[in-house]
Every structure is written in structure tokens, then in C-alpha cells.
Design a protein around this motif. Structure first.
Motif, PDB file in Angstrom:
ATOM      1  N   GLN A 195     149.483  -2.406  19.742  1.00 41.03           N
ATOM      2  CA  GLN A 195     149.040  -1.708  18.548  1.00 41.03           C
ATOM      3  C   GLN A 195     149.496  -0.252  18.567  1.00 41.03           C
ATOM      4  O   GLN A 195     149.958   0.281  17.554  1.00 41.03           O
ATOM      5  N   LEU A 196     149.364   0.377  19.720  1.00 38.03           N
ATOM      6  CA  LEU A 196     149.767   1.784  19.845  1.00 38.03           C
ATOM      7  C   LEU A 196     151.285   1.935  19.679  1.00 38.03           C
ATOM      8  O   LEU A 196     151.760   2.886  19.056  1.00 38.03           O
ATOM      9  N   GLN A 197     152.038   0.999  20.246  1.00 38.55           N
ATOM     10  CA  GLN A 197     153.501   1.045  20.103  1.00 38.55           C
ATOM     11  C   GLN A 197     153.902   0.904  18.638  1.00 38.55           C
ATOM     12  O   GLN A 197     154.769   1.645  18.144  1.00 38.55           O
ATOM     13  N   TYR A 198     153.294  -0.029  17.946  1.00 35.81           N
ATOM     14  CA  TYR A 198     153.602  -0.244  16.540  1.00 35.81           C
ATOM     15  C   TYR A 198     153.188   0.974  15.713  1.00 35.81           C
ATOM     16  O   TYR A 198     153.906   1.394  14.800  1.00 35.81           O
ATOM     17  N   VAL A 224     143.697  12.795  10.285  1.00 35.32           N
ATOM     18  CA  VAL A 224     143.174  12.195  11.507  1.00 35.32           C
ATOM     19  C   VAL A 224     144.250  11.335  12.178  1.00 35.32           C
ATOM     20  O   VAL A 224     144.300  11.222  13.406  1.00 35.32           O
ATOM     21  N   GLY A 225     145.159  10.764  11.368  1.00 40.76           N
ATOM     22  CA  GLY A 225     146.280  10.013  11.924  1.00 40.76           C
ATOM     23  C   GLY A 225     147.219  10.904  12.714  1.00 40.76           C
ATOM     24  O   GLY A 225     147.747  10.506  13.765  1.00 40.76           O
ATOM     25  N   GLN A 226     147.454  12.134  12.225  1.00 36.29           N
ATOM     26  CA  GLN A 226     148.299  13.089  12.941  1.00 36.29           C
ATOM     27  C   GLN A 226     147.687  13.448  14.288  1.00 36.29           C
ATOM     28  O   GLN A 226     148.392  13.521  15.307  1.00 36.29           O
ATOM     29  N   LEU A 227     146.366  13.670  14.286  1.00 29.00           N
ATOM     30  CA  LEU A 227     145.668  13.991  15.531  1.00 29.00           C
ATOM     31  C   LEU A 227     145.772  12.842  16.525  1.00 29.00           C
ATOM     32  O   LEU A 227     146.084  13.039  17.718  1.00 29.00           O
ATOM     33  N   PHE A 228     145.544  11.634  16.045  1.00 29.06           N
ATOM     34  CA  PHE A 228     145.597  10.445  16.898  1.00 29.06           C
ATOM     35  C   PHE A 228     147.014  10.213  17.410  1.00 29.06           C
ATOM     36  O   PHE A 228     147.225   9.879  18.590  1.00 29.06           O
ATOM     37  N   LYS A 264     149.425  12.359  17.969  1.00 33.46           N
ATOM     38  CA  LYS A 264     149.812  13.321  19.004  1.00 33.46           C
ATOM     39  C   LYS A 264     149.302  12.874  20.362  1.00 33.46           C
ATOM     40  O   LYS A 264     150.009  12.937  21.369  1.00 33.46           O
ATOM     41  N   ARG A 265     148.058  12.390  20.408  1.00 33.33           N
ATOM     42  CA  ARG A 265     147.492  11.929  21.669  1.00 33.33           C
ATOM     43  C   ARG A 265     148.167  10.657  22.158  1.00 33.33           C
ATOM     44  O   ARG A 265     148.449  10.493  23.350  1.00 33.33           O
ATOM     45  N   VAL A 266     148.425   9.738  21.229  1.00 34.39           N
ATOM     46  CA  VAL A 266     149.032   8.463  21.605  1.00 34.39           C
ATOM     47  C   VAL A 266     150.444   8.678  22.139  1.00 34.39           C
ATOM     48  O   VAL A 266     150.857   8.036  23.116  1.00 34.39           O
ATOM     49  N   LYS A 297     154.237   8.519  26.675  1.00 31.33           N
ATOM     50  CA  LYS A 297     155.163   9.196  27.584  1.00 31.33           C
ATOM     51  C   LYS A 297     154.675   9.095  29.022  1.00 31.33           C
ATOM     52  O   LYS A 297     155.468   8.901  29.951  1.00 31.33           O
ATOM     53  N   ASP A 298     153.363   9.234  29.216  1.00 34.55           N
ATOM     54  CA  ASP A 298     152.807   9.098  30.567  1.00 34.55           C
ATOM     55  C   ASP A 298     153.014   7.681  31.098  1.00 34.55           C
ATOM     56  O   ASP A 298     153.305   7.487  32.282  1.00 34.55           O
ATOM     57  N   LEU A 299     152.852   6.709  30.224  1.00 37.09           N
ATOM     58  CA  LEU A 299     153.048   5.317  30.637  1.00 37.09           C
ATOM     59  C   LEU A 299     154.513   5.077  31.000  1.00 37.09           C
ATOM     60  O   LEU A 299     154.820   4.419  32.003  1.00 37.09           O
ATOM     61  N   GLU A 300     155.415   5.600  30.174  1.00 37.83           N
ATOM     62  CA  GLU A 300     156.847   5.464  30.458  1.00 37.83           C
ATOM     63  C   GLU A 300     157.188   6.101  31.797  1.00 37.83           C
ATOM     64  O   GLU A 300     157.959   5.552  32.588  1.00 37.83           O
TER      65      GLU A 300
END
Length: 308
Positions: free
Chosen positions: A5-8, A60-64, A66-68, A73-76
Motif C-alpha cells: 500500500q505504501l509503495q503504491y 494531510v497526504g503531503q505530511l504522510f 514525506k514520512r512514508v 528510503k530506510d527500508l531500501e
């Protein structure tokens, strides 16, 4: 909440279009729409709003987002570190540099490093000074060559690896073209061809001209050293360029003349984030570079491990 979901979500945010995101993800458009809808239901907010034929992030989508993006990047990076641990000679080095270093320096150091570690991959990113600083801070790249060296940046660390002299370049038929050296003030009546604002070489040349007692008359602004060299060679004006930007690549070349007064130089630094650990392969490349430029005494203890 699932990783898919986050990737999409990030891909739709980047493309601002579900169909284009689905094409790049190689999945059905309905699958992307369904995952975004489930994510919004779970969060209890609308992440996107319609704007014409495109989608736009809500506040709120912009805020979310940025965090995602930071999480992704941390996961990569985590996946990369696992692969490097299993096979350190097969890692990837992400390095940025200004255009002027791409002619000779970057190909030379990369070729020599790959002679030792042929399986190491490189991801290159060219950019202006502010862009390279931003990409290091965001984790987009691991290391960057920048000029000038950012001495007072709290989040950036590194070493000055080179101090390079700038030379005057003149049309081949210019009256001063045959001189071994000139004073910069001898060019006060000339038309100058400089890099545009945002390029670090521009203030270096500008300040040198002011120091020499005149304000340069700028007739043209360019974005690449080859363009500036070509225009000077064609008789459109004069300029100052560093030594590394003057390796001959074309038949039509400007004349290069040393400047005796004032001394015009630029510092080139190799930088990294101070609050983040470099991947093993990037640490090894940094160690190699500091040795390459004769800065062994500046190598930090954390960079001593090498690929072996």
C-alpha cells in the motif's frame, strides 16, 4: 497497513495519476486504486484530491507522504546493507558531483576503484551545489564532491580533497592568448561568459574580478563547461575555468592562460552526512578517495574497514 500500500501510495503521489503509476508498477489500475482506498480507510483521511485529470495530495497526504518516503528510503538502505554484508564487493555507491568534475576526475577515480572491485556498482547524480547538499542530507546519495567545501554546515562532514587553480580562457586569436600569465585586471574591458546563478564557480570568478578592481560585464550565461569553452573559442568573450574543466575534447578550443594576480582557486570537498552511517561499500570508497588524494591522516576510525 501493508508495504504494498505504501509503495503504491508513493508512486501515485509521484506520478499524480493512477494509470501512470500502475503502468510503472506493472500492475492493474484497479489494484492500485483498491490499495489506495484501503489505505485511506485505515487512516480515516483522504490522501488525494482530484485536480483536472490528475490527482493531488491533500495537506494531510503531503505530511504522510514525506514520512512514508523516509521510511521507504530506510527500508531500501536496510536491504542494501544486508546484501553488502553477504557480498560486500557487490554493493552500490551513490555519489554526486558537479558537471565540471565529470570530464576527468570522476571517470579516473571510478575506473581505478573498479579495477580493484569490479563488481561494485555506481549510481551517479550530477547537480549544482545546493542540490548536492540537499541530496546528501536527504539520503538520496551517500557521498558528494562539492565546491566550495561547506565549512560551517552542522549536518555535513567531510574533507577538502583538492584545491584547484582557475585559468583565464581566451579566444585563440586574442592579443593575450600567447602570454604565459596575465593579471586578471587586464581582462576588465572584456565580455565575460560565466555560469548562471546557483553554480558555485560564478561567485568565485565574480569575487576575483571585484578583487582585481572591476565588475565583469557578463554577455552570456551557461550551464556546462563545454558550452562556455565553445563560446570563448568562437570569440564570443572570455572566462575563467578550473584546470579539470580544460582537458581538450574538441577541435575548436580556447587559449588557456595562467592568472598571476589575484590567485583564483576553488576548494573541492568530499562530503557526507554527519548523523548517518555510510554503507560499508561507500565507506570503502571514501577511504580509497582520501588515499587517492593523499589525505590518509584525515581518515576517521569508522572508515578503516575495507572491502576484503
Amino acid at each position: 497497513m501493508e508495504l504494498r500500500q505504501l509503495q503504491y501510495f508513493v508512486k501515485v503521489a509521484q506520478k499524480e495519476h493512477v494509470t501512470q503509476a500502475a503502468e510503472e508498477l506493472h500492475v492493474a489500475q484497479s489494484a492500485v486504486s483498491r490499495q489506495i482506498h484501503q489505505l485511506e480507510e485505515e487512516l480515516g483521511v483522504h490522501l488525494f484530491m482530484q485536480k483536472g485529470r490528475n490527482l493531488q495530495l491533500t495537506p494531510v497526504g503531503q505530511l504522510f507522504c514525506k514520512r512514508v518516503e523516509g521510511i521507504m528510503k530506510d527500508l531500501e538502505r536496510a536491504v542494501m546493507e544486508v546484501h553488502e554484508f553477504l557480498d560486500p564487493e557487490n554493493g552500490e555507491i551513490r555519489i554526486g558531483f558537479p558537471h565540471s568534475l565529470g570530464i576527468h576526475l570522476i571517470p579516473s577515480v571510478v575506473a581505478e576503484f573498479r579495477n580493484r572491485y569490479p563488481k561494485v556498482k555506481f549510481r551517479f547524480k550530477q547537480g549544482m551545489y545546493p542540490t548536492l547538499i540537499r541530496d546528501v542530507l536527504s539520503g538520496e546519495i551517500d557521498l558528494a564532491f562539492v565546491s566550495p567545501f561547506p565549512h560551517s554546515h552542522e549536518q555535513i562532514g567531510g574533507d577538502i580533497v583538492l584545491t584547484e587553480e582557475l585559468h583565464a580562457i581566451l579566444p585563440p586569436n586574442h592579443p593575450l592568448a600567447g602570454e604565459k600569465s596575465i593579471r586578471l585586471e587586464q581582462l576588465k574591458d572584456e565580455k565575460f561568459i560565466l555560469f548562471g546563478s546557483g553554480y558555485s564557480l560564478r561567485p568565485i570568478v565574480w569575487d576575483a574580478c571585484i578583487q582585481a578592481g572591476f565588475t565583469p560585464h557578463v554577455s552570456f550565461e551557461g550551464e556546462e563547461t563545454d558550452t562556455i569553452r565553445g563560446l570563448v573559442a568562437a570569440g564570443m568573450g572570455v572566462s575563467l575555468l578550473p584546470e579539470m574543466a580544460l582537458f581538450q575534447t574538441n577541435r575548436l578550443e580556447p587559449a588557456k592562460v595562467k592568472i598571476s594576480e589575484p590567485k583564483v582557486t576553488r576548494t573541492i570537498g568530499l562530503i557526507h552526512r554527519t548523523d548517518g552511517k555510510l554503507p560499508l561499500v561507500a565507506q570503502s570508497f571514501r577511504t580509497f578517495l582520501l588515499n587517492y588524494f593523499g589525505l590518509q591522516q584525515n581518515i576517521e576510525a569508522v572508515c578503516k574497514p575495507d572491502i576484503s
